[in-house]
Design a protein around this motif. Structure first.
Motif, PDB file in Angstrom:
ATOM      1  N   GLN A 170       0.825  -1.202   0.000  1.00 50.89           N
ATOM      2  CA  GLN A 170       0.000   0.000   0.000  1.00 50.89           C
ATOM      3  C   GLN A 170       0.865   1.260   0.000  1.00 50.89           C
ATOM      4  O   GLN A 170       0.566   2.227  -0.704  1.00 50.89           O
ATOM      5  N   SER A 171       1.929   1.262   0.777  1.00 53.28           N
ATOM      6  CA  SER A 171       2.839   2.417   0.821  1.00 53.28           C
ATOM      7  C   SER A 171       3.460   2.682  -0.543  1.00 53.28           C
ATOM      8  O   SER A 171       3.554   3.836  -0.987  1.00 53.28           O
ATOM      9  N   LEU A 172       3.869   1.627  -1.226  1.00 49.47           N
ATOM     10  CA  LEU A 172       4.452   1.781  -2.553  1.00 49.47           C
ATOM     11  C   LEU A 172       3.409   2.269  -3.549  1.00 49.47           C
ATOM     12  O   LEU A 172       3.701   3.101  -4.419  1.00 49.47           O
ATOM     13  N   ASN A 173       2.198   1.756  -3.429  1.00 45.76           N
ATOM     14  CA  ASN A 173       1.119   2.181  -4.317  1.00 45.76           C
ATOM     15  C   ASN A 173       0.810   3.666  -4.141  1.00 45.76           C
ATOM     16  O   ASN A 173       0.414   4.347  -5.082  1.00 45.76           O
ATOM     17  N   GLU A 174       1.018   4.168  -2.922  1.00 46.75           N
ATOM     18  CA  GLU A 174       0.797   5.580  -2.626  1.00 46.75           C
ATOM     19  C   GLU A 174       2.053   6.416  -2.844  1.00 46.75           C
ATOM     20  O   GLU A 174       2.071   7.610  -2.524  1.00 46.75           O
ATOM     21  N   ASN A 175       3.112   5.787  -3.358  1.00 46.79           N
ATOM     22  CA  ASN A 175       4.402   6.455  -3.602  1.00 46.79           C
ATOM     23  C   ASN A 175       5.028   6.998  -2.329  1.00 46.79           C
ATOM     24  O   ASN A 175       5.808   7.958  -2.370  1.00 46.79           O
ATOM     25  N   ASN A 176       4.700   6.375  -1.198  1.00 47.18           N
ATOM     26  CA  ASN A 176       5.300   6.762   0.077  1.00 47.18           C
ATOM     27  C   ASN A 176       6.526   5.883   0.310  1.00 47.18           C
ATOM     28  O   ASN A 176       6.495   4.906   1.069  1.00 47.18           O
ATOM     29  N   LEU A 177       7.611   6.248  -0.371  1.00 44.44           N
ATOM     30  CA  LEU A 177       8.825   5.440  -0.308  1.00 44.44           C
ATOM     31  C   LEU A 177       9.467   5.485   1.073  1.00 44.44           C
ATOM     32  O   LEU A 177      10.119   4.522   1.488  1.00 44.44           O
ATOM     33  N   THR A 178       9.274   6.587   1.792  1.00 46.39           N
ATOM     34  CA  THR A 178       9.847   6.715   3.132  1.00 46.39           C
ATOM     35  C   THR A 178       9.222   5.708   4.086  1.00 46.39           C
ATOM     36  O   THR A 178       9.921   5.004   4.823  1.00 46.39           O
ATOM     37  N   LEU A 179       7.893   5.611   4.084  1.00 48.20           N
ATOM     38  CA  LEU A 179       7.214   4.656   4.956  1.00 48.20           C
ATOM     39  C   LEU A 179       7.537   3.225   4.539  1.00 48.20           C
ATOM     40  O   LEU A 179       7.783   2.367   5.393  1.00 48.20           O
ATOM     41  N   CYS A 221       4.334   2.000  -9.739  1.00 44.57           N
ATOM     42  CA  CYS A 221       4.397   2.456 -11.129  1.00 44.57           C
ATOM     43  C   CYS A 221       4.684   3.948 -11.146  1.00 44.57           C
ATOM     44  O   CYS A 221       4.297   4.671 -10.229  1.00 44.57           O
ATOM     45  N   GLY A 222       5.367   4.379 -12.199  1.00 42.71           N
ATOM     46  CA  GLY A 222       5.642   5.797 -12.345  1.00 42.71           C
ATOM     47  C   GLY A 222       7.087   6.059 -12.709  1.00 42.71           C
ATOM     48  O   GLY A 222       7.821   5.155 -13.132  1.00 42.71           O
ATOM     49  N   VAL A 223       7.491   7.302 -12.519  1.00 39.42           N
ATOM     50  CA  VAL A 223       8.855   7.734 -12.813  1.00 39.42           C
ATOM     51  C   VAL A 223       9.531   8.109 -11.499  1.00 39.42           C
ATOM     52  O   VAL A 223       8.958   8.844 -10.686  1.00 39.42           O
ATOM     53  N   PHE A 224      10.761   7.606 -11.301  1.00 43.70           N
ATOM     54  CA  PHE A 224      11.444   7.745 -10.020  1.00 43.70           C
ATOM     55  C   PHE A 224      12.912   8.105 -10.221  1.00 43.70           C
ATOM     56  O   PHE A 224      13.532   7.698 -11.214  1.00 43.70           O
ATOM     57  N   VAL A 288      18.023  -2.039  -8.632  1.00 50.79           N
ATOM     58  CA  VAL A 288      17.535  -0.677  -8.773  1.00 50.79           C
ATOM     59  C   VAL A 288      16.821  -0.286  -7.487  1.00 50.79           C
ATOM     60  O   VAL A 288      15.832  -0.915  -7.099  1.00 50.79           O
ATOM     61  N   THR A 289      17.323   0.753  -6.812  1.00 52.69           N
ATOM     62  CA  THR A 289      16.741   1.231  -5.557  1.00 52.69           C
ATOM     63  C   THR A 289      15.975   2.519  -5.821  1.00 52.69           C
ATOM     64  O   THR A 289      16.510   3.472  -6.396  1.00 52.69           O
ATOM     65  N   PHE A 290      14.722   2.547  -5.386  1.00 54.08           N
ATOM     66  CA  PHE A 290      13.832   3.680  -5.654  1.00 54.08           C
ATOM     67  C   PHE A 290      13.959   4.701  -4.530  1.00 54.08           C
ATOM     68  O   PHE A 290      13.713   4.387  -3.365  1.00 54.08           O
ATOM     69  N   LEU A 291      14.315   5.944  -4.893  1.00 52.38           N
ATOM     70  CA  LEU A 291      14.627   6.976  -3.900  1.00 52.38           C
ATOM     71  C   LEU A 291      13.603   8.099  -3.827  1.00 52.38           C
ATOM     72  O   LEU A 291      13.342   8.629  -2.754  1.00 52.38           O
ATOM     73  N   GLN A 292      13.042   8.488  -4.968  1.00 53.11           N
ATOM     74  CA  GLN A 292      12.130   9.637  -4.978  1.00 53.11           C
ATOM     75  C   GLN A 292      11.131   9.497  -6.126  1.00 53.11           C
ATOM     76  O   GLN A 292      11.523   9.258  -7.273  1.00 53.11           O
ATOM     77  N   HIS A 293       9.840   9.646  -5.805  1.00 54.15           N
ATOM     78  CA  HIS A 293       8.821   9.635  -6.854  1.00 54.15           C
ATOM     79  C   HIS A 293       8.814  10.982  -7.553  1.00 54.15           C
ATOM     80  O   HIS A 293       8.770  12.036  -6.913  1.00 54.15           O
ATOM     81  N   LEU A 294       8.886  10.967  -8.897  1.00 55.67           N
ATOM     82  CA  LEU A 294       8.912  12.206  -9.675  1.00 55.67           C
ATOM     83  C   LEU A 294       7.552  12.514 -10.299  1.00 55.67           C
ATOM     84  O   LEU A 294       7.093  13.650 -10.280  1.00 55.67           O
ATOM     85  N   ARG A 295       6.897  11.513 -10.855  1.00 56.98           N
ATOM     86  CA  ARG A 295       5.565  11.711 -11.436  1.00 56.98           C
ATOM     87  C   ARG A 295       4.941  10.349 -11.727  1.00 56.98           C
ATOM     88  O   ARG A 295       5.618   9.321 -11.723  1.00 56.98           O
ATOM     89  N   ASP A 296       3.631  10.369 -11.986  1.00 60.95           N
ATOM     90  CA  ASP A 296       2.931   9.150 -12.386  1.00 60.95           C
ATOM     91  C   ASP A 296       3.211   8.850 -13.848  1.00 60.95           C
ATOM     92  O   ASP A 296       3.555   9.746 -14.641  1.00 60.95           O
ATOM     93  N   GLU A 297       3.029   7.590 -14.220  1.00 56.81           N
ATOM     94  CA  GLU A 297       3.140   7.211 -15.620  1.00 56.81           C
ATOM     95  C   GLU A 297       1.958   7.799 -16.384  1.00 56.81           C
ATOM     96  O   GLU A 297       0.837   7.807 -15.873  1.00 56.81           O
ATOM     97  N   GLN A 298       2.207   8.296 -17.589  1.00 57.45           N
ATOM     98  CA  GLN A 298       1.124   8.878 -18.364  1.00 57.45           C
ATOM     99  C   GLN A 298       1.312   8.602 -19.845  1.00 57.45           C
ATOM    100  O   GLN A 298       2.413   8.269 -20.308  1.00 57.45           O
ATOM    101  N   LYS A 299       0.212   8.740 -20.594  1.00 57.73           N
ATOM    102  CA  LYS A 299       0.253   8.522 -22.038  1.00 57.73           C
ATOM    103  C   LYS A 299       0.316   9.860 -22.758  1.00 57.73           C
ATOM    104  O   LYS A 299      -0.472  10.775 -22.478  1.00 57.73           O
ATOM    105  N   ASP A 313      12.235  14.996 -16.840  1.00 54.22           N
ATOM    106  CA  ASP A 313      12.431  13.977 -15.797  1.00 54.22           C
ATOM    107  C   ASP A 313      13.909  13.840 -15.442  1.00 54.22           C
ATOM    108  O   ASP A 313      14.279  13.748 -14.266  1.00 54.22           O
ATOM    109  N   ILE A 314      14.746  13.833 -16.477  1.00 57.37           N
ATOM    110  CA  ILE A 314      16.185  13.695 -16.254  1.00 57.37           C
ATOM    111  C   ILE A 314      16.715  14.872 -15.450  1.00 57.37           C
ATOM    112  O   ILE A 314      17.495  14.715 -14.506  1.00 57.37           O
ATOM    113  N   GLU A 315      16.275  16.080 -15.807  1.00 54.82           N
ATOM    114  CA  GLU A 315      16.730  17.271 -15.085  1.00 54.82           C
ATOM    115  C   GLU A 315      16.237  17.260 -13.643  1.00 54.82           C
ATOM    116  O   GLU A 315      16.969  17.631 -12.715  1.00 54.82           O
ATOM    117  N   GLN A 316      14.988  16.813 -13.426  1.00 54.38           N
ATOM    118  CA  GLN A 316      14.455  16.750 -12.069  1.00 54.38           C
ATOM    119  C   GLN A 316      15.228  15.733 -11.236  1.00 54.38           C
ATOM    120  O   GLN A 316      15.527  15.979 -10.056  1.00 54.38           O
TER     121      GLN A 316
END
Length: 337
Positions: A170-179, A221-224, A288-299, A313-316
């Motif tokens: 659930q934490s990952l689904n909510e992009n709460n990587l810290t929790l 899911c998303g960009v990290f 691959v270790t996920f550190l920060q959520h940048l945005r959701d995946e989109q079309k 995304d790269i600059e962020q």
């Protein structure tokens, strides 16, 4: 660590043991408490420590594609259990025949006749046998007759939340990587082998390392912003990154994990673009270790729009690592009194 796969191979297991049973998906802090109890008791009794797991996981058997996403691949689970210094992992196939075993049959044929358990450690929510009729009380009752003892592990909480694979998911689904990291006891990561993809990233001036995820749904899911570590090179042609700290095999990057809707992706994929990287990672096993959520995946309607967003995304991600580096540099140990 020794791996025994299949009930038929348990005949090779000799002597007594201290065991635990579960899915151990994620090998989180709650699991580690159970494993610590198993190892401690096994050491006192001078017998092997054993963790029993199942493939597929029971909910995958019953629910199929609707089952919860896995936190770990089978390989990653074994690596995590080995890191906890468990002596033996027993992996049993969860099929129709196995699920039909009554609780009494499971105790007698698996725990007593095959594993010869001396002591069993289980979580507070453990149920077993056909229709989940087996309980801690039943294990205790049978222990008197079959000369084994059983111990229950209480619930572990973090931030007043029960530590469980469901809560991590659930934490990952909510992009709460810290929790998620607090529940796991480490940042969330995925490992796999870098394979050849469609080479679309190269055309978009953002070449990526493609890590095969299998057919299951990813837990996030998303960009990290991520870090990629090369575990083994195999056939990879990797030029080791050299920084002020010296040579290393860990690289900062930005990752997309999901279904790539802009290019009509069907199977889940993990694609990692490494910042300022030179080398060929094909064939390498990486984490691959996920550190920060940048945005959701989109079309995106046009490839050009996707290319523009990838640049953002790269600059962020780059700014995230610069900020992270500055925070590290400005952190000093407390002065001694």
């Amino acid at each position: 660590m020794r791996l025994i796969r299949g009930l038929q191979n348990l005949s090779s297991f000799e002597g007594r043991c201290v065991a635990t049973i579960g899915n151990f998906d994620g090998v989180h802090l709650g699991h580690k408490v159970i494993l610590d109890q198993v190892k401690r008791e096994a050491s006192l009794r001078n017998v092997p420590s054993v963790a029993m797991i199942f493939e597929p996981q029971p909910r995958e058997f019953f629910q199929g594609d609707k089952a919860p996403s896995r936190l770990q691949s089978f390989r990653d689970k074994l690596v995590a259990l080995a890191a906890e210094h468990i002596d033996v992992v027993v992996c049993l196939q969860f099929n129709q025949r196995f699920r039909s075993l009554s609780a009494d049959q499971f105790i007698r044929s698996i725990l007593v006749d095959a594993l010869h358990i001396e002591h069993l450690v289980i979580g507070d929510d453990f149920r077993f046998g056909c229709d989940r009729t087996g309980s801690f009380e039943l294990l205790e009752q049978n222990g008197l007759a079959h000369n084994y003892s059983v111990e229950r592990t209480d619930t572990i909480e973090v931030q007043n939340l029960r530590v469980s694979s469901t809560r991590v998911r659930q934490s990952l689904n909510e992009n709460n990587l810290t929790l998620a990291a607090e529940l796991l006891g480490r940042p969330y990561s995925i490992s796999g082998t870098v394979a050849h993809g469609r080479k679309l990233g190269r055309k978009l001036n953002a070449p990526t390392a493609n890590i095969y995820l299998g057919s299951g749904r990813p837990a996030l899911c998303g960009v990290f912003a991520v870090q990629l570590r090369v575990n083994s090179r195999r056939n990879a042609k990797v030029k080791s990154f050299v920084s002020d700290a010296g040579r290393c095999d860990t690289f900062p990057g930005v990752a997309n994990i999901g279904y790539r809707p802009t290019v009509d992706g069907v199977r889940p994929a993990l694609e990692v673009h490494l910042l300022d990287f030179s080398g060929d990672l094909y064939g390498a096993h990486v984490e691959v270790t996920f550190l920060q959520h940048l945005r959701d995946e989109q079309k995106f309607e046009r490839i050009e729009d996707l290319q523009q967003q990838i640049g953002l995304d790269i600059e962020q991600a780059r700014q995230f690592f610069i900020s992270r580096s500055m925070m590290t540099e400005n952190t000093f140990p407390a002065e001694e009194p």
